[in-house]
Scaffold this active site. Structure first.
Site, PDB file in Angstrom:
ATOM      1  N   ASP A  57      30.749 -50.015  16.280  1.00 55.28           N
ATOM      2  CA  ASP A  57      30.770 -50.777  15.028  1.00 55.28           C
ATOM      3  C   ASP A  57      29.477 -50.476  14.285  1.00 55.28           C
ATOM      4  O   ASP A  57      28.453 -50.134  14.900  1.00 55.28           O
ATOM      5  CB  ASP A  57      30.887 -52.285  15.298  1.00 55.28           C
ATOM      6  CG  ASP A  57      31.457 -53.057  14.110  1.00 55.28           C
ATOM      7  OD1 ASP A  57      32.649 -53.431  14.149  1.00 55.28           O
ATOM      8  OD2 ASP A  57      30.704 -53.279  13.135  1.00 55.28           O
ATOM      9  N   CYS A  73      44.484 -53.858   7.752  1.00 55.59           N
ATOM     10  CA  CYS A  73      44.568 -55.226   7.216  1.00 55.59           C
ATOM     11  C   CYS A  73      44.566 -55.190   5.691  1.00 55.59           C
ATOM     12  O   CYS A  73      44.170 -56.157   5.045  1.00 55.59           O
ATOM     13  CB  CYS A  73      43.428 -56.084   7.754  1.00 55.59           C
ATOM     14  SG  CYS A  73      41.804 -55.426   7.393  1.00 55.59           S
ATOM     15  N   PHE A 108      35.639 -49.803  15.447  1.00 53.98           N
ATOM     16  CA  PHE A 108      35.593 -50.952  14.518  1.00 53.98           C
ATOM     17  C   PHE A 108      35.807 -52.223  15.357  1.00 53.98           C
ATOM     18  O   PHE A 108      36.725 -53.008  15.130  1.00 53.98           O
ATOM     19  CB  PHE A 108      36.665 -50.854  13.428  1.00 53.98           C
ATOM     20  CG  PHE A 108      36.623 -49.606  12.596  1.00 53.98           C
ATOM     21  CD1 PHE A 108      35.738 -49.495  11.518  1.00 53.98           C
ATOM     22  CD2 PHE A 108      37.457 -48.529  12.863  1.00 53.98           C
ATOM     23  CE1 PHE A 108      35.710 -48.346  10.731  1.00 53.98           C
ATOM     24  CE2 PHE A 108      37.435 -47.375  12.082  1.00 53.98           C
ATOM     25  CZ  PHE A 108      36.567 -47.284  11.004  1.00 53.98           C
TER      26      PHE A 108
HETATM   27  N1  SAH Z   1      38.678 -55.128  15.866  1.00 56.05           N
HETATM   28  C1  SAH Z   1      38.051 -56.375  15.534  1.00 56.05           C
HETATM   29  C2  SAH Z   1      37.996 -56.639  14.057  1.00 56.05           C
HETATM   30  C3  SAH Z   1      37.403 -55.503  13.250  1.00 56.05           C
HETATM   31  S1  SAH Z   1      36.949 -55.914  11.621  1.00 56.05           S
HETATM   32  C4  SAH Z   1      38.802 -57.485  16.265  1.00 56.05           C
HETATM   33  O1  SAH Z   1      39.912 -57.251  16.738  1.00 56.05           O
HETATM   34  O2  SAH Z   1      38.277 -58.572  16.405  1.00 56.05           O
HETATM   35  C5  SAH Z   1      36.282 -54.410  11.061  1.00 56.05           C
HETATM   36  C6  SAH Z   1      34.938 -54.036  11.646  1.00 56.05           C
HETATM   37  O3  SAH Z   1      34.611 -52.760  11.142  1.00 56.05           O
HETATM   38  C7  SAH Z   1      33.788 -54.938  11.273  1.00 56.05           C
HETATM   39  O4  SAH Z   1      33.184 -55.441  12.439  1.00 56.05           O
HETATM   40  C8  SAH Z   1      32.807 -54.040  10.510  1.00 56.05           C
HETATM   41  O5  SAH Z   1      31.441 -54.289  10.841  1.00 56.05           O
HETATM   42  C9  SAH Z   1      33.193 -52.671  10.986  1.00 56.05           C
HETATM   43  N2  SAH Z   1      32.951 -51.557  10.060  1.00 56.05           N
HETATM   44  C10 SAH Z   1      33.184 -51.495   8.734  1.00 56.05           C
HETATM   45  N3  SAH Z   1      32.928 -50.247   8.280  1.00 56.05           N
HETATM   46  C11 SAH Z   1      32.536 -49.510   9.342  1.00 56.05           C
HETATM   47  C12 SAH Z   1      32.172 -48.157   9.525  1.00 56.05           C
HETATM   48  N4  SAH Z   1      32.165 -47.290   8.518  1.00 56.05           N
HETATM   49  N5  SAH Z   1      31.822 -47.733  10.754  1.00 56.05           N
HETATM   50  C13 SAH Z   1      31.829 -48.604  11.803  1.00 56.05           C
HETATM   51  N6  SAH Z   1      32.208 -49.890  11.690  1.00 56.05           N
HETATM   52  C14 SAH Z   1      32.550 -50.340  10.477  1.00 56.05           C
END
Ligand code: SAH
Length: 409
Positions: free
Chosen positions: A263, A352, A241
């Site tokens: 992601d 979060c 993620f």
């Molecule tokens: N770790 C990042 C913030 C992550 S926000 C930082 O520190 O800046 C959550 C992320 O999860 C988003 O980019 C979103 O695109 C991704 N996401 C949401 N559902 C997902 C899934 N099922 N599989 C992969 N990525 C996912």
């Protein structure tokens, strides 16, 4: 003694309408700093219901004692938000500038470079207003009707206090629907020439202020990125993620031998790749686009192991109704991530979700690690950084949780 006749001056403000707490609704919480009035606490006569969303009013208790100036939105469950405890306050450009100046003083104390959350809503005295600063650019999220109605005045105040030349209005806030707000993300001032480079924790991140997630970057994770990077021992890391590479780019800057970012969003991964290039780490950085749960299972099948694994999913429990399913999802993340951690390696798990309290999140995470047949040491618990101050009366604003663990060897 004769009394003076009322003097009418051309710029005397119109008196504000009055809204009143219902009989038996105690004003104590509000006097002690609680910033909201819920719809069932206010006398909602026809006059109050007719106020335009975002109107200013003087809030009185049931005994007609003034409590302060509030912003009213008759269509919201939070029907009034306290702006100023002085009932005579004028909510004008100078008032907005003073609030922004106070918020800016804290950030300037905290950070050497102007990249941070500048205004964090109620806790910074600007209810519902989020402003993120990206050097010479800033993004305003007016997540309450009063701010939406005054977004130009907010932009003026922001430009005057910070000197930013580019201001984006972001209409992506989750809370906006609850306030009946719509609209599109758009440029309010200045121009943008692609993503903005953001130096943080020794890395360079690329933030898309117009088309990206949130306001462009997850500033709230800065301290947790830094703590995770401290755990980098020079081995490979996995950033699940990843969005624009929050954890992976910081780990690469700290000497991780390689980083893989996962992601589901192609644009987020493209920003992460651009950040890795900008920081000079492209050769050690790879991405995998797809569902994180599938990707983790796939990596386990390939026998992949990492010295450090970070998982920072979207809010799986955004509301209380979604709590049980959300906690199961956090457990699943931990169960799938733990096998990917090399013996004696490190695991960072984040949530979060407003509705998931730290204990429930920790229990769900440890359950998942146990189901994967691993044992953990808890090293540290992180939260949002100090540019996301918390309002003491709004426990919900402490939404971000990060668990730092070392797994058995
Ligand atoms: N770790 C990042 C913030 C992550 S926000 C930082 O520190 O800046 C959550 C992320 O999860 C988003 O980019 C979103 O695109 C991704 N996401 C949401 N559902 C997902 C899934 N099922 N599989 C992969 N990525 C996912």
């Amino acid at each position: 003694m004769t009394s003076m006749p009322p003097v009418s001056s051309p710029d005397a403000p119109e008196p504000l309408p009055v809204v009143r707490l219902r009989p038996k609704v105690g004003a104590q919480a509000i006097r002690h700093g609680f910033p909201w009035v819920y719809a069932d606490q206010l006398v909602t006569d026809r006059r109050t219901r007719a106020l335009a969303p975002g109107s200013l009013a003087v809030l009185e208790d049931a005994e007609r004692r003034a409590l302060g100036v509030v912003a009213v939105n008759p269509g919201s469950r939070i029907i009034a938000r306290m702006l100023d405890r002085d009932p005579a306050a004028r909510i004008d450009g100078d008032w907005l500038r003073a609030r922004i100046r106070r918020a800016l003083a804290l950030r300037e104390r905290l950070y050497a470079a102007p990249f941070y959350r500048l205004v964090h809503a109620e806790a910074d005295g600007l209810p519902g207003v989020v402003i993120d600063r990206f050097g010479d650019a800033a993004v305003i999220q007016p997540n309450a009707a009063w701010a939406e109605a005054r977004v130009d005045a907010l932009a003026d105040a922001l430009a005057a206090e910070t000197g930013v030349g580019c201001i984006v209005l972001n209409a992506g806030g989750r809370a906006r629907a609850l306030e009946g707000l719509q609209g599109e993300t758009r440029l309010l001032r200045g121009a943008l020439d692609g993503p903005v480079a953001v130096p943080m924790n020794g890395a360079v991140y690329m933030a898309d202020l117009l088309g990206g997630q949130k306001t462009g970057l997850y500033f709230d994770q800065r301290e947790n990125h830094a703590f995770a990077a401290r755990l980098t021992g020079g081995g490979p890391m996995l950033d699940v993620f990843s969005h624009a590479g929050g954890f992976s780019l910081a780990a690469l800057a700290q000497g991780a031998s390689a980083a893989l970012a996962v992601d589901s969003s192609g644009p987020a991964l493209a920003l992460a790749e651009a950040g890795a290039r900008a920081g000079g780490h492209a050769a050690r950085f790879t991405t995998r686009r797809g569902d994180a749960f599938d990707a983790m299972a796939g990596l386990a099948g390939e026998g992949a192991r990492f010295d450090l694994v970070t998982c920072d999913p979207p809010a799986f429990a955004p509301t209380r109704a979604a709590l049980d399913a959300g906690l199961r999802a956090y457990e699943r993340v931990a169960r799938l991530a733990a096998p990917l951690v090399a013996p004696g390696g490190y695991l960072v798990l984040c949530s979060c979700s407003h509705a998931a309290d730290p204990e429930s999140f920790r229990e769900a995470s440890l359950r998942g690690i146990g189901r994967a047949g691993r044992q953990a040491q808890i090293l540290h618990s992180g939260q949002a950084g100090p540019d996301h101050p918390r309002h003491p009366q709004l426990a919900e604003t402490g939404y971000l949780k990060a668990l730092f663990l070392r797994l058995d060897g």
